[in-house]
Design an enzyme around this catalytic site. Structure first.
Site, PDB file in Angstrom:
ATOM      1  N   GLY B 373      37.694 -30.321-106.558  1.00 37.00           N
ATOM      2  CA  GLY B 373      38.208 -30.369-105.186  1.00 37.00           C
ATOM      3  C   GLY B 373      37.495 -29.378-104.284  1.00 37.00           C
ATOM      4  N   SER B 374      38.241 -28.877-103.331  1.00 37.90           N
ATOM      5  CA  SER B 374      37.624 -28.076-102.263  1.00 37.90           C
ATOM      6  C   SER B 374      36.953 -26.813-102.764  1.00 37.90           C
ATOM      7  CB  SER B 374      38.673 -27.705-101.222  1.00 37.90           C
ATOM      8  OG  SER B 374      39.295 -28.868-100.756  1.00 37.90           O
ATOM      9  N   THR B 375      37.321 -26.336-103.916  1.00 42.52           N
ATOM     10  CA  THR B 375      36.650 -25.154-104.455  1.00 42.52           C
ATOM     11  C   THR B 375      35.144 -25.384-104.496  1.00 42.52           C
ATOM     12  OG1 THR B 375      38.573 -24.845-105.832  1.00 42.52           O
ATOM     13  CG2 THR B 375      36.641 -23.546-106.394  1.00 42.52           C
TER      14      THR B 375
END
Lengths: 389, 662
Positions: B373-375
Site C-alpha cells: 500500500g501507501s508505504t
C-alpha cells in the site's frame, strides 16, 4: 606323573618343552574365547546371522585342530621342521599366486581363497614357513660363508613380497620385511648396510604413500584425523574411554555395537570397554611375557638355526600383536592385522598354532644340540682340506 | 690400593625370566670397604624406618591389620625392586646397543647376534611400555559414566543464543531419555506394567510394540524428569536404560519464537536461527561426533529482548483492540540493518512442539508477501527525487481519475486539484504518485525497484523467505499501481530494508538478525540514492507527522516521521474495500535517523473512537507511536525539548533555498 627317568618321546617332550610358554598360550586362547563371546554377537546380529554365538562356536571348533597342530608341531625336531616348512612354503606360495588369479576381490584386494567352504588366506601360512626358511639361510650364511645364503635369502624375500604387493597386502608385506630385516640384522649385518636397508624401507614406504592411494589415505588419516573417515579408530578410542579402568562389565558394552571389525582387528578395544583397561594390561603383559620369554630362550640357544628360527617366529608373533594393539590405541595408522589367538579367524588360528608350535619346538632344551649340529654338518672352519671335495 | 668392589644385591629377575645380567660386565665402582658397609647399613636403616612409619600411618588410618600391611609392604618393595631391576636391565641393554651398533664386538659373530638380540628385546620392551602407558592414559581420562554411545540418535549440543545485551534466549538443558533394549528384556509385559505406573501418559500400544520388537534398541520416551528417572531406576528392570540428552529451552517462551525458530526432538534446528546454526557448520560437527558435550561459543543476535517484549506487548494490545487477524512489528537499526525486534502475531511457544502448518508458525514478516500500500509510495517519491528531474517544487495534476482503458485510479481523500510533491505525500494521493512515476517511465521504475532489492528474494539468516510476486508483464498500468503499493507483493522485511535506505543517507544494507558493527555494515552497504534525496525524504516523512496522515504517530520529543499505508486485500481476485492491511513506518529521530519501526495490522476493524475508519492513520500509526514511546528510552534515544521543524531540518541540510523558492 612323568618321571625324568622316562625316556619316552612324551616324557622327553614334557621335560624339555617350555611349559610356561605353552601355558600362557593356552591362557591366551581361553581369553580369546571369552572376548569372542563379548565381541562377536553384535557382529553376528549385524550380518543377520540368527545364532548370536555363531562366531564363538566356530572359534571353539577351530581351537581343537589348532591345539592339535600346536602340540604336534612342538614334538618335531628342528631338522624335520625345516623340511616341513619347505613343503608348506612351496604349497602356499603357489596358493598365494592362485589368489591373484582366482581369489575373490574383497575391499579392493585379492587375499583369500575359498576351499571347501573355508576361507583361507595363504599368506597366513606362508609367513611362519618363510621365517623358518629365512632363519635357516641366515644361519647357514654364518656357518658356511661359501654358500650364497644371503643372496638366497634376498631372493626368498623377493619371492614372497612380490605376490603380497600384487594382492595388495601392505600389512603382511611390512610384517614379512620387518622380520626378515631383523633376522638379517641378527646374522651380523654390517651397520652401514643397516642404514641402507632402513633407507630402502623408508623409500619403499614413501613410494607406497605416493603411489598407492589406499596407503596414503590411511597414513593421512592417522596423521590428521580431519582428512578422512576416522570412524573406526574414533569408535575404538570411544570404547577405551567408555570402559575406563574396570570396564562396563560383561555384556554391558555399547560401543561394540557400532565398532566395525569388533571381533577381529578391534577386539582389544571391545575388551577394554567390557572388562576394562586392567584386562588390556593383563593381555599386554601376557603378550610381553610370551615374546620376551621366547627371545631370551633364543638368546640362550646354542644352535644358530634354532636361535634364528625362534627369534623370527617370536618376532612374527610379537610384531603382529604389538601392531594390532598400537592400532587399537591409535599409536599407529589402521592396518588390517589381527591380535594373535584373541581375534576371531579360523585359518589364521591354525597358522598361528603352527608358528607357535614351531617356536615351542625350537625353544626346547636340547643339551649339546649345538655340538650335535656342528658334528652333523661339515666343519665350519674355512679349511680347504677339511671341505668335502 | 686394593679396593673391594661394591655390587648391588642381585635382584630376583629370574622370576620374571628376564635375561640374566652378566654382573661381570656391569661397571665396577671402586668404593672403600667401610664406606660401602656404612652406606649399606644406613641406607637399609633409613628405608626400614621410612617404611615402618608409612606402614604405621597406613595401619592406623586405613584400619588395616598388621598382616595386610605386611603384604602391602611386600608388594611395594617388590615393585621397587622390579623398577630398579628394569633400570639396570635397560642400562645393560643400552651398553649392549652401543657396542653392537659400533661393531665393538665384531670379532665374534655369536656375540654380535646376542647383543643384537638383546637390542630387539629392548625395542619390544619399549613398544610394550608405550602401549601400556597409552592404555593407562586412556583409562585415566576415561569417562565410563559419560554420554552413552551406540544409540541410534543422540541429541547434539547446540550453542547458546544470546540477545544483543548478552541475555540468554536459548539454552541447552540436559535431561534423561528413556530407552529399552528389547532383546534383553526378560518380560516385556512386566516392564510395560512397571513403566506405566511411573509414566501413565505413555502410549500403551506403541510402547508394547516397541518392547516386543526384539530389536537392540528402541526409544520409549524422550526427555523425562529426574524424578521419573529415579522411579524407573528403582523398578530395577533389566533392559531399560537412560541416556542423558540435550534439550533446548527457550526462557522467553514465545517472545522470540519467529526469529529463533525451533528444534526437533533430536535437538536439530528445523526453523529460524536454530536452522541457520545447523546450516552454518553445526550439522557437520555433529556428524563428526564433536558436539556431544563440547562447550560452544554462544551466538549473539541483533535482537533486544526488552524491545521485543515491548513491541510484542503493544502489538498484542493493538491486535485485541482492533480485532485484527494478525499483527506484525519490526524495529530495525537504520544505520546497520540490524533487526532489533521482530514480532509476528500470532506466534508460538518453541518450548512446546506443535503442528508447523498452524497459522502461528508463519513468520509473516519474512515468509509472507504483501501489497504494502501507501508505504510503497515513499519509494516512488525517492525515485522521483533521486532522478533529478523532479524536485520538491514540482507539481502534478491530481484532478479527476487516472484512467487506463477500463481501469481508473482514484484517490482515497480526493483533493481534485494540482498538488505539489510534498502535498502529494501528505494527502497520500494515488493519482499524483502514479503520474510522478509514469513521467519517469516504466523501465526506470523497474530498474529503480530492482536496485532497491524489491524484485528479488531477500535472504537473511532465517531460512524462511519468499520470492516477491512481480507482475509478469509490466506495463504502464502496473507501474502506476505499483507506484502507490499495489500490484507488487514483497516481504515486509524487504520494504523495511528499502525504507532504511531512504532515510539513512541512501545506503542499502541487507538486514541481519545477528549483531553487526557499523563498520561491518559499511562494508556491506551499497549507495543506492544520493544523500540529498535521503535528506528530502526525511523532510517529507517528518512533514507528514507534523501536518499529514501520520499526525497520530507523533510522539513529543522524539521527532518521529513516518508514512501510513493502507492496502486493500485481494479477495477472490478483486480488491475488497473492507478487508484492509494497514501499515505504518515510523523513523526516529528524523534529523538523524537511528531506528525504524514498522507496524502492520491485518484486517483491523473500525471502532467507535476511530469514527468508523479502519485506515492506517487510525490504528497502525498510534500503535507505532506507543511502541516508539516505549522502546526509544531502551535504545538510548532521549526525548529532546527543542526540536527543529521539518523546514528547519531541510534548511540545515542546505536544501532550504529550493524550498523557499517553492
Amino acid at each position: 606323573m612323568m618321571s625324568r627317568a622316562d625316556r619316552t618321546v612324551l616324557s622327553e617332550w614334557w621335560w624339555t618343552v617350555d611349559r610356561l610358554l605353552l601355558g600362557s598360550l593356552f591362557v591366551l586362547m581361553m581369553i580369546g574365547i571369552v572376548l569372542c563371546l563379548a565381541a562377536s554377537p553384535p557382529i553376528a546380529a549385524r550380518l543377520g546371522i540368527p545364532d548370536p554365538f555363531h562366531f564363538v562356536q566356530r572359534q571353539v571348533l577351530f581351537l581343537v585342530p589348532a591345539t592339535g597342530v600346536l602340540l604336534l608341531t612342538s614334538f618335531l625336531s628342528p631338522r624335520t621342521i625345516r623340511r616341513v616348512c619347505m613343503v608348506i612354503f612351496l604349497l602356499f606360495w603357489v596358493l598365494l599366486f592362485a589368489t591373484l588369479a582366482v581369489g575373490p576381490e574383497v575391499k579392493g584386494a585379492r587375499r583369500w581363497l575359498m576351499i571347501a567352504g573355508i576361507t583361507l588366506q595363504p599368506s597366513e601360512f606362508l609367513k611362519p614357513a618363510f621365517v623358518v626358511l629365512a632363519a635357516w639361510l641366515f644361519s647357514e650364511s654364518s656357518k658356511r660363508p661359501e654358500m650364497p645364503a644371503q643372496l638366497l635369502a634376498m631372493g626368498l624375500l623377493g619371492a614372497v613380497v612380490l605376490p603380497l604387493v600384487l594382492q595388495p597386502d601392505f600389512g603382511q608385506t611390512m610384517l614379512v620385511c620387518l622380520v626378515w630385516g631383523a633376522l638379517f640384522f641378527l646374522a651380523g649385518l654390517r651397520w652401514i648396510w643397516m642404514v641402507g636397508l632402513i633407507g630402502f624401507g623408508l623409500g619403499g614406504a614413501v613410494l607406497a604413500y605416493n603411489v598407492v592411494p589406499h596407503v596414503r589415505k590411511r597414513i593421512d588419516r592417522f596423521l590428521d584425523p580431519a582428512t578422512g573417515d576416522t570412524y573406526q579408530i574414533d569408535t575404538a578410542l570411544q570404547s577405551f574411554e567408555h570402559g575406563g579402568w574396570f570396564g562396563q562389565g560383561p555384556g554391558e558394552g555399547t560401543v561394540k555395537r557400532i565398532l566395525p571389525d569388533g571381533h577381529t582387528d578391534f577386539i582389544f578395544a571391545v575388551a577394554a570397554e567390557e572388562f576394562g583397561v586392567i584386562l588390556c594390561l593383563i593381555l599386554l603383559s601376557l603378550f610381553a611375557f610370551i615374546i620376551i620369554r621366547s627371545l631370551t630362550r633364543a638368546l640362550d640357544e646354542q644352535d644358530p638355526f634354532a636361535r634364528f628360527a625362534a627369534t623370527g617366529l617370536a618376532l612374527l608373533f610379537g610384531l603382529q600383536a604389538s601392531i594390532n594393539m598400537m592400532v587399537n590405541v591409535h599409536l599407529m595408522p589402521a592396518k588390517g592385522m589381527t591380535l594373535p589367538f584373541i581375534s576371531y579367524g579360523g585359518s589364521s588360528l591354525i597358522s598361528l598354532a603352527f608358528g607357535m608350535g614351531m617356536l615351542l619346538a625350537f625353544s626346547r632344551r636340547r643339551p649339546g644340540a649345538a655340538a650335535l649340529a656342528s658334528l652333523s654338518e661339515p666343519p665350519a672352519v674355512p679349511d680347504a682340506a677339511a671341505r668335502p671335495a | 690400593m686394593n679396593l673391594p668392589s661394591f655390587n648391588l644385591p642381585r635382584l630376583s629377575l629370574q622370576t620374571l625370566s628376564l635375561p640374566k645380567i652378566d654382573t661381570s660386565r656391569l661397571p665396577r665402582i671402586p668404593v672403600p670397604r667401610f664406606v660401602a658397609v656404612a652406606a649399606g647399613f644406613v641406607g637399609r636403616l633409613v628405608g626400614r624406618l621410612v617404611m615402618a612409619v608409612i606402614s604405621a600411618i597406613v595401619e592406623v588410618y586405613l584400619g588395616l591389620t598388621h598382616r595386610v600391611a605386611r603384604i602391602i609392604y611386600g608388594l611395594i618393595m617388590g615393585v621397587i625392586r622390579l623398577a630398579v631391576g628394569l633400570v639396570r636391565f635397560a642400562f645393560a641393554f643400552a651398553r649392549g646397543l652401543v657396542r653392537a651398533l659400533f661393531g665393538l664386538d665384531r670379532a665374534d659373530p655369536e656375540t654380535v647376534t646376542r647383543a643384537r638380540l638383546k637390542l630387539i628385546v629392548l625395542a619390544f620392551s619399549l613398544i610394550f611400555i608405550a602401549i601400556g602407558g597409552r592404555l593407562a592414559l586412556l583409562a585415566t581420562f576415561a569417562d565410563p559414566n559419560g554420554e552413552r554411545a551406540g544409540g541410534s540418535a543422540i541429541s547434539s549440543a547446540r550453542p547458546d543464543i544470546v540477545d544483543r545485551n548478552g541475555d540468554t534466549v536459548a539454552i541447552d538443558v540436559k535431561s534423561p531419555s528413556l530407552f529399552a533394549e528389547p532383546r534383553r528384556l526378560i518380560d516385556p509385559d512386566e516392564a510395560l506394567e512397571g513403566l506405566l505406573k511411573v509414566l501413565p501418559d505413555l502410549d500403551v500400544a506403541e510402547a508394547r510394540t516397541r518392547l516386543n520388537s526384539g530389536k537392540g534398541f528402541a526409544w520409549l520416551k524422550r526427555e523425562i524428569t529426574p524424578a521419573q528417572q529415579r522411579a524407573i531406576y528403582r523398578l530395577g528392570l533389566p533392559g531399560i536404560g537412560f541416556v542423558r540428552e540435550n534439550r533446548r529451552v527457550y526462557p522467553d517462551g514465545p517472545t522470540l519464537s519467529h526469529v529463533l525458530g525451533a528444534v526437533n526432538v533430536d535437538n536439530q534446528g528445523i526453523a529460524g536461527i536454530e536452522k541457520y546454526i545447523d546450516g552454518s557448520g553445526l550439522a557437520e560437527l555433529h556428524l563428526a561426533g564433536l558436539t556431544t558435550d563440547r562447550q560452544q561459543e554462544p551466538l549473539q543476535l541483533a535482537m533486544d529482548v526488552r524491545v521485543q517484549n515491548a513491541v510484542r506487548d503493544e502489538l498484542a494490545k493493538a491486535r485485541e483492540k482492533f480485532k485484527a487477524k494478525a499483527a506484525m512489528g519490526v524495529v530495525a537499526d537504520v544505520r546497520t540493518g540490524e533487526i532489533i525486534s521482530l514480532v509476528s502475531l500470532p506466534d508460538f511457544d518453541p518450548n512446546v512442539g506443535g503442528n508447523p502448518k498452524d497459522d502461528a508458525y508463519l513468520n509473516r514478516l519474512t515468509t509472507g508477501v504483501f501489497e504494502m500500500g501507501s508505504t510503497f509510495k515513499a519509494l516512488s517519491f525517492a525515485m522521483a527525487l533521486d532522478s533529478g528531474k523532479i524536485g520538491l517544487n514540482s507539481s502534478f495534476d491530481a484532478r479527476g481519475a487516472l484512467s487506463f482503458g477500463r481501469f481508473a485510479i482514484h484517490d482515497y481523500h480526493a483533493e481534485n486539484r494540482v498538488l505539489t510533491v510534498p502535498e502529494i505525500f501528505l494527502v497520500s494521493s494515488n493519482i499524483g504518485t502514479a503520474k510522478m512515476v509514469l513521467s519517469l517511465g516504466v523501465e526506470a521504475h523497474k530498474t529503480f525497484l530492482r536496485k532497491m532489492g524489491q524484485l528479488d528474494r531477500l535472504r537473511t539468516e532465517l531460512p524462511e523467505s519468499s520470492e516477491p510476486i512481480v507482475p509478469k508483464r509490466w506495463g504502464e498500468l502496473n507501474s502506476a499501481t505499483i507506484a502507490f503499493g499495489h500490484g507488487l507483493s514483497v516481504a515486509p522485511l524487504q520494504a523495511v530494508m528499502a525504507v532504511n535506505a531512504l532515510v539513512n543517507g541512501g545506503k542499502l544494507i541487507p538486514p541481519t538478525f545477528l549483531k553487526r558493527t557499523p563498520a561491518e555494515a559499511d562494508v556491506l552497504a551499497k549507495q543506492v540514492l544520493k544523500p540529498e534525496t535521503s535528506d528530502k525524504m526525511r523532510y517529507l516523512f517528518r512533514l507528514n507527522a507534523e501536518a499529514g496522515s501520520a499526525r497520530k504517530a507523533e510522539v513529543p520529543g522524539y521527532l518521529v516521521g513516518g508514512k501510513t499505508g493502507t492496502a486493500e486485500k485481494v479477495v477472490n481476485g478483486r480488491y475488497a474495500k473492507n478487508k484492509l492491511l494497514t501499515s505504518f513506518t515510523a523513523v526516529f529521530p528524523m534529523d538523524k535517523p537511528q531506528y525504524l519501526v514498522l507496524v502492520m495490522l491485518d484486517e483491523p476493524q473500525p471502532l467507535p473512537e476511530t469514527h468508523g475508519y479502519a485506515t492506517s492513520g487510525w490504528n497502525a500509526a498510534p500503535t507505532a507511536a506507543k511502541i516508539v514511546e516505549r522502546v526509544a528510552p531502551m535504545l538510548g534515544v532521549m526525548p529532546r525539548q527543542t526540536l527543529p521543524t521539518a523546514d528547519q531540518m531541510l534548511r540545515g541540510a542546505g536544501l532550504g533555498d529550493k524550498l523557499a523558492a517553492r
